[in-house]
Design a protein around this motif. Structure first.
Motif, PDB file in Angstrom:
ATOM      1  N   PHE A 143       5.057  -1.775  -6.252  1.00  0.00           N
ATOM      2  CA  PHE A 143       3.977  -1.329  -7.136  1.00  0.00           C
ATOM      3  C   PHE A 143       4.566  -0.730  -8.396  1.00  0.00           C
ATOM      4  N   GLN A 144       3.833  -0.907  -9.492  1.00  0.00           N
ATOM      5  CA  GLN A 144       4.313  -0.413 -10.785  1.00  0.00           C
ATOM      6  C   GLN A 144       3.375   0.627 -11.369  1.00  0.00           C
ATOM      7  N   LEU A 145       3.957   1.571 -12.081  1.00  0.00           N
ATOM      8  CA  LEU A 145       3.179   2.588 -12.792  1.00  0.00           C
ATOM      9  C   LEU A 145       3.619   2.585 -14.253  1.00  0.00           C
ATOM     10  N   LEU A 165       3.662   6.157  -5.311  1.00  0.00           N
ATOM     11  CA  LEU A 165       3.542   6.386  -6.761  1.00  0.00           C
ATOM     12  C   LEU A 165       2.374   7.309  -7.085  1.00  0.00           C
ATOM     13  N   VAL A 166       1.271   7.142  -6.346  1.00  0.00           N
ATOM     14  CA  VAL A 166       0.097   8.011  -6.566  1.00  0.00           C
ATOM     15  C   VAL A 166       0.466   9.460  -6.252  1.00  0.00           C
ATOM     16  N   GLY A 193       2.372   1.797  -3.421  1.00  0.00           N
ATOM     17  CA  GLY A 193       1.348   2.320  -4.336  1.00  0.00           C
ATOM     18  C   GLY A 193       1.042   3.780  -4.070  1.00  0.00           C
ATOM     19  N   MET A 194       0.912   4.129  -2.794  1.00  0.00           N
ATOM     20  CA  MET A 194       0.581   5.517  -2.441  1.00  0.00           C
ATOM     21  C   MET A 194       1.727   6.470  -2.792  1.00  0.00           C
ATOM     22  N   SER A 198       2.771  10.915  -8.861  1.00  0.00           N
ATOM     23  CA  SER A 198       2.091  11.245 -10.120  1.00  0.00           C
ATOM     24  C   SER A 198       1.262  12.507  -9.986  1.00  0.00           C
ATOM     25  N   PHE A 199       0.429  12.560  -8.956  1.00  0.00           N
ATOM     26  CA  PHE A 199      -0.531  13.659  -8.847  1.00  0.00           C
ATOM     27  C   PHE A 199       0.077  14.954  -8.307  1.00  0.00           C
ATOM     28  N   SER A 200       1.335  14.907  -7.899  1.00  0.00           N
ATOM     29  CA  SER A 200       1.980  16.164  -7.475  1.00  0.00           C
ATOM     30  C   SER A 200       2.582  16.892  -8.679  1.00  0.00           C
ATOM     31  N   GLY A 201       2.641  16.222  -9.820  1.00  0.00           N
ATOM     32  CA  GLY A 201       3.237  16.826 -11.014  1.00  0.00           C
ATOM     33  C   GLY A 201       4.714  16.508 -11.171  1.00  0.00           C
ATOM     34  N   ALA A 243       0.837  -1.206   0.000  1.00  0.00           N
ATOM     35  CA  ALA A 243       0.000   0.000   0.000  1.00  0.00           C
ATOM     36  C   ALA A 243       0.873   1.258   0.000  1.00  0.00           C
TER      37      ALA A 243
END
Lengths: 130, 327
Positions: free
Chosen positions: A111-113, A53-54, A50-51, A57-60, A47
């Motif tokens: 986790f992979q992106l 990576l999230v 994954g977080m 991603s969403f911070s730019g 978890a």
């Protein structure tokens, strides 16, 4: 067989049984703790990976790193910076477009992106250690 | 003998216990409890779905970057030239990647491109993902849906996420300001210019042009804010006089002269989005976007003048003025 010999055999058997019983008891007590803690650690670390990576991603920051990579900055340099940002007491290993940075012993979660942008297919992976 | 035998037994017991521990030792990827495996799948599907959304946003952003740069560079019309990169292409690719990761996945994506008609205050996470920190009026907005169905061994998660993000570069605003420059030049050219001194006419034309630029393009740029406008112009005025015709009357010969004033304006427009985040990645580097266009317009105004004086020789006089307007 002499009585003395029989007696010593009996004592040895009792000793061995007692030792095994103690060992089995210790093992039986440890089993659920070890197994449950390992399972839960895997869930938590997956978890977390994954977080991370999230958030990345969403911070730019991911897009900025993709721009750097497409501009010619080596993937190893980006991975190294990323591992530095994501590491928590050096327990993270990061892979950016095939280059790895950071080191951990065992992998407890990963986790992979996958990103397809600017004509390239880029994969970022975060691995979490214990 | 007795002590040796006992030692042997103890050693055997320890070896048995040690081997048991080794066989029970946890290994990566192997779960001992089904409940934990289920929890892991729930956590993983949630993260996989969020990351798929981020991937889709970046795919769309990257597709728009190149187009926006190209449209701006060639002075094109984004309303007809800007188009969304095909969502189905990304969806098929993502589905294959998720299956490589061990999921049974189904991915469908839709998207619709439009102009953002109002500036938004809050920065949604999709905008941050696309590095649009100031979503502003006149920028491309992408709305749509992302349907993902992911199933593992224990879980099945299907969800529909609304895609709504804004590209940071206000290409529609840049185009509108650029078109306002065209309008100002057209208004200047359409005006009926008269005069015998070409430099005086050129000066009037320049004054008129600057007023119109201020009223149209400058006002529009100010309305959007953080837009830098630069118009370089060359005004050429040519005044010609020639004898059109002459005829004899009882009072003598009457000469009719034709005066023509040709006004031509050559101009090059550069409209730059100065918003801090208004950048694209194109041709290997991050660039600020400038919409640029060069054009020229001209118009001839003629008038006739009658006189009974002596024959006047034909005259052609030209005056050129150059200047720059910034707003």
């Amino acid at each position: 067989m002499s009585r003395l010999r029989l007696r010593s055999l009996l004592v040895a058997a009792i000793d061995a049984s007692a030792t095994l019983a103690v060992c089995m008891f210790i093992l039986a007590s440890l089993y659920p703790t070890v197994v449950r803690s390992y399972d839960e650690l895997t869930v938590v670390k997956t978890a977390e990976a994954g977080m991370k990576l999230v958030n990345y991603s969403f911070s730019g920051k991911l897009l900025r790193d993709i721009w750097s990579y497409c501009s010619g900055v080596p993937a190893s340099q980006i991975a190294s910076q990323l591992a530095g940002q994501m590491s928590d007491e050096d327990r993270v290993q990061v892979s950016f477009a095939g280059s790895e940075a950071g080191s951990i012993g065992d992998i407890n979660g990963f986790f992979q992106l996958h990103v397809k942008a600017y004509g390239r297919s880029i994969e970022v992976e975060v691995r979490e250690g214990p | 003998m007795k002590a040796r035998f006992r030692g042997l037994l103890y050693t055997s017991a320890i070896v048995v216990v040690g081997l048991s521990l080794l066989s029970w030792a946890p290994r990566a990827g192997r779960f001992y409890g089904e409940r934990n495996a289920r929890i892991l799948e729930i956590v993983s599907t949630y993260n996989a779905e969020k990351l798929a959304l981020a991937s889709y946003v970046l795919y769309l952003r990257s597709g728009l970057d190149g187009q926006i740069y190209s449209i701006a560079y060639t002075g094109g019309d984004p309303y007809s030239m800007l188009s969304l990169p095909p969502p189905s292409s990304w969806a098929g690719w993502m589905e294959a990647k998720l299956e490589e990761d061990g999921w049974n996945a189904s991915v469908q994506a839709t998207g619709h491109l439009s102009e953002l008609l109002f500036s938004t205050g809050g920065i949604e996470e999709q905008n941050r993902c696309a590095r649009c920190f100031m979503p502003s009026k006149g920028a491309p907005r992408i709305t749509g849906n992302l349907y993902i169905s992911i199933s593992g061994i224990y879980t099945l998660k299907s969800s529909s996420t609304r895609v709504d993000f804004v590209h940071p570069v206000r290409i529609y605003a840049l185009y509108k300001v650029g078109k306002a420059v065209d309008t100002a030049v057209n208004m200047t050219i359409q005006h009926s210019w008269r005069g015998e001194n070409p430099c005086a006419v050129a000066s009037s034309v320049e004054q008129f042009l600057l007023e119109k630029l201020e009223q149209t393009a400058g006002a529009k740029a100010a309305q959007y804010g953080m837009i830098h406008l630069r118009v370089q112009y060359t005004i050429t005025v040519t005044v010609k006089r020639r004898l059109a015709y002459s005829h004899h009357t009882d009072d003598g010969t009457e000469y009719t002269y034709k005066y023509t004033v040709r006004v031509s304006i050559s101009y090059s427009t550069q409209v730059t989005d100065m918003k801090p985040d208004a950048k694209v990645f194109a041709a290997g580097s991050v660039k600020r976007v400038t919409w640029r266009k060069s054009d020229s317009k001209s118009r001839v105004t003629a008038r006739w003048y009658k006189t009974t004086t002596d024959h006047l020789p034909p005259v052609t006089r030209t005056c050129v003025r150059t200047g720059t307007y910034t707003g």
